[in-house]
Scaffold this motif. Structure first.
Motif, short mmCIF file in Angstrom:
data_model
loop_
_atom_site.label_atom_id
_atom_site.label_comp_id
_atom_site.label_asym_id
_atom_site.label_seq_id
_atom_site.Cartn_x
_atom_site.Cartn_y
_atom_site.Cartn_z
N GLY A 43 0.81 -1.23 -0.11
CA GLY A 43 -0.06 0.04 -0.01
C GLY A 43 0.82 1.24 -0.02
O GLY A 43 0.38 2.23 0.37
N GLU A 44 2.16 1.19 -0.29
CA GLU A 44 3.02 2.22 -0.11
C GLU A 44 4.00 2.41 -1.45
O GLU A 44 4.94 3.14 -1.44
CB GLU A 44 3.98 2.15 1.02
N GLY A 45 3.52 1.62 -2.44
CA GLY A 45 4.35 1.77 -3.70
C GLY A 45 5.54 1.08 -3.74
O GLY A 45 6.49 1.05 -4.83
N GLU A 46 6.01 0.48 -2.67
CA GLU A 46 7.18 -0.49 -2.61
C GLU A 46 7.19 -1.66 -3.32
O GLU A 46 8.20 -2.18 -3.99
CB GLU A 46 7.60 -0.57 -1.08
N CYS A 47 6.17 -2.24 -3.20
CA CYS A 47 6.30 -3.99 -3.77
C CYS A 47 5.94 -4.31 -5.14
O CYS A 47 6.17 -5.26 -5.60
CB CYS A 47 5.50 -4.73 -2.69
N GLY A 48 4.95 -3.43 -5.58
CA GLY A 48 4.67 -3.45 -7.26
C GLY A 48 3.38 -4.30 -7.01
O GLY A 48 3.27 -4.74 -8.58
N THR A 60 1.84 2.02 -10.03
CA THR A 60 1.39 1.33 -8.89
C THR A 60 0.07 1.98 -8.60
O THR A 60 -0.25 3.01 -8.11
CB THR A 60 2.22 1.55 -7.55
N GLY A 135 10.86 -2.63 -9.61
CA GLY A 135 9.67 -2.03 -8.52
C GLY A 135 8.82 -3.20 -8.27
O GLY A 135 7.94 -2.76 -7.54
N ASN A 136 9.15 -4.50 -8.31
CA ASN A 136 8.25 -5.56 -8.02
C ASN A 136 8.94 -6.30 -7.16
O ASN A 136 10.15 -7.15 -7.48
CB ASN A 136 7.83 -6.30 -9.43
N ILE A 137 8.54 -6.57 -6.20
CA ILE A 137 9.14 -7.35 -4.95
C ILE A 137 8.50 -8.82 -4.91
O ILE A 137 7.43 -8.99 -5.16
CB ILE A 137 9.21 -6.86 -3.88
#
Ligand SMILES: Cc1cc2nc3c(=O)[nH]c(=O)nc-3n(C[C@H](O)[C@H](O)[C@H](O)COP(=O)(O)OP(=O)(O)OC[C@H]3O[C@@H](n4cnc5c(N)ncnc54)[C@H](O)[C@@H]3O)c2cc1C
Lengths: 170, 288
Positions: A43-48, A60, A135-137
């Motif tokens: 929900g913060e743009g980190e995980c993608g 995102t 950008g995708n974890i």
């Protein structure tokens, strides 16, 4: 709260929504349009995990206020991918190479792969391929099999782009 | 309905309309560009959502990108994705293009803007050093008129800008890389992508007859704002890049920064890395 009415092309179909403008695009997709393929991770743009294509660019959906998405915008979610030749190829190769484990990141990962592969000027180096997925974890795979799947897809990628051309983005 | 959905989204169609809205406290909204800082702050609760947000994402006036004689003009709404790809930026402000290419991942680059990066006023904003070494200016506008300020004096302090509440950042004026000069960018963080920098920076320099004729260096995350290292710069002018120069510059850079310790790094590490970064910039310049 004043709601707004927007019509977007989602996965090739015109869809109209009536929504509070600050509702996240992610919530509009999942809750208003019941397209549950797009996931919420951080929900913060980190995980993608919530990546979708907006006018051809991966974004995102958790960081976008739906009111900022202009009338007529073109949105592609994971549900729309299998309607494209490239999307079906990616699906097949992700399966063949064992690129998905728990699968939670996969809808967003596929969108990143598709965005990378759709670019006619794409650089086929390992660095560029990985950069396009930065950008995708993924917490399961260690990425190796994902990279293998995308590299295989790059070799067989269908030439003409079925995606509408990006409109009005810098 | 959640808290954010209570916020009113103002949707001006033109810059003039936006400035009109911002002129009056009763109609003003918090500028919302790519939302990559604001949406995170609102959703994580770091900052409460405002009563009104001003959607500046679609304003055509903020999207310009052109070369005006020897100045590159970049609209505040130009995204990192455009900065990294645009031939004009890659040629005339290469360290800015390079910095943009290392912000977040592709998704953040497609959303985040140069105006938002500077507007966020974080010492860890990756674009500020490249603007500083180019002596770039920022152009601000309000119904009262437009004004231009050097980026160096626009960054007043931690989360503080020389920006009036009725003003918007409209564009940046960036003197192009002069003939014979070279630029570089480097960022140190816990991982290559999607990570906020521990220390990062840019340089712009030129060697003439084996000596440093021009050298500008700026670092971020080592002070309340990104800063130019004026002491090191002055000391370097006229010197040849040899081992004494490298050692002297490294030491002076470490002395000139005043970093803090926070969740991302210690002050000691940042100080050491600052020196090493300046050394590596000089080594790069020497090979040009
Ligand atoms: C997952 C993730 C990774 C990230 N990685 C990096 C990174 O590696 N390096 C880095 O530097 N940053 C990073 N960021 C931060 C962010 O992408 C940038 O700071 C971005 O440039 C902000 O631009 P925006 O358009 O999204 O700004 P917004 O969030 O829309 O706005 C930011 C601030 O600027 C103000 N503002 C915006 N435009 C204007 C204007 N024209 N006039 C006046 N005020 C304005 C807004 O009011 C707000 O206060 C990351 C963010 C995320 C979510």
């Amino acid at each position: 709260m004043k709601k707004i009415i927007r019509t977007w092309t989602i996965n090739g179909e015109a869809r109209t929504v009536e929504i509070p403008p600050m509702r996240r695009l992610l919530d509009v997709l999942r809750e208003d349009l019941e397209l549950k393929g797009t996931k919420e991770g951080c929900g913060e743009g980190e995980c993608g995990a919530c990546s979708v294509l907006l006018n051809g660019e991966p974004v995102t959906a958790c960081l976008i206020a739906a009111g900022q998405v202009p009338e007529g915008a073109d949105i592609l979610t994971v549900e729309g991918l299998e309607r494209t030749e490239g999307g079906r190829l990616l699906q097949k190769l992700y399966v063949e190479k064992g690129a998905a484990q728990c699968g939670f990141c996969i809808p967003g990962m596929l969108i990143a792969s598709y965005a990378y592969l759709q670019n006619p000027d794409r650089d086929n180096t390992d660095h560029a391929l990985r950069d396009a997925h930065a950008g995708n974890i993924c917490r399961c795979t260690g990425y190796v099999k994902i990279v293998e799947a995308v590299r295989a897809a790059a070799e067989q990628w269908p030439k003409p782009s079925p995606l509408p051309s990006p409109g009005g983005r810098g | 309905m959640n808290a954010l959905e209570q916020t009113i989204l103002l949707e001006p169609a033109t810059l003039a309309e936006a400035l009109q809205l911002q002129a009056d406290e009763a109609t003003r909204g918090l500028p919302l560009a790519g939302g990559t800082d604001l949406m995170v702050q609102w959703e994580s609760g770091v900052r409460p959502p405002p009563p009104r947000a001003l959607n500046i994402k679609s304003l055509p006036e903020l999207r310009e990108l052109q070369l005006d004689n020897s100045t590159l003009v970049i609209g505040a709404g130009v995204t990192h994705a455009t900065l990294r790809r645009a031939p004009l930026v890659c040629e005339h402000a290469p360290s800015l293009a390079h910095a943009a290419a290392e912000i977040g991942g592709a998704q953040i680059q497609a959303l985040g803007t140069i105006g938002g990066s500077i507007g966020n006023a974080s010492p860890a904003g990756d674009l500020a050093p490249s603007l500083l070494v180019a002596d770039a200016e920022v152009e601000l506008a309000s119904v009262r008129g437009a004004r231009r300020v050097p980026v160096a004096s626009f960054l007043l302090g931690y989360r503080k800008l020389d920006l009036a509440p009725d003003e918007l950042i409209v564009r940046f004026h960036i003197p192009v890389l002069p003939p014979g000069a070279r630029e570089g960018w480097r960022k140190l963080g816990p991982r290559a992508a999607q990570a906020i920098s521990k220390v990062m920076g840019s340089y712009r320099g030129r060697i003439e007859n084996g000596r440093i004729a021009q050298f500008a260096v700026a670092l971020g995350s080592v002070a309340p704002t990104a800063i130019r290292l004026r002491g090191v710069e002055q000391w370097l002018i006229g010197r040849a890049i040899d081992s004494d120069t490298l050692a002297g510059a490294e030491q002076r850079a470490a002395d000139e920064v005043h970093p803090i310790a926070d969740i991302r790094s210690t002050a000691e590490y940042r100080r050491w890395v600052s020196g090493r970064l300046v050394r590596s910039f000089l080594e790069q310049l020497a090979t040009s």
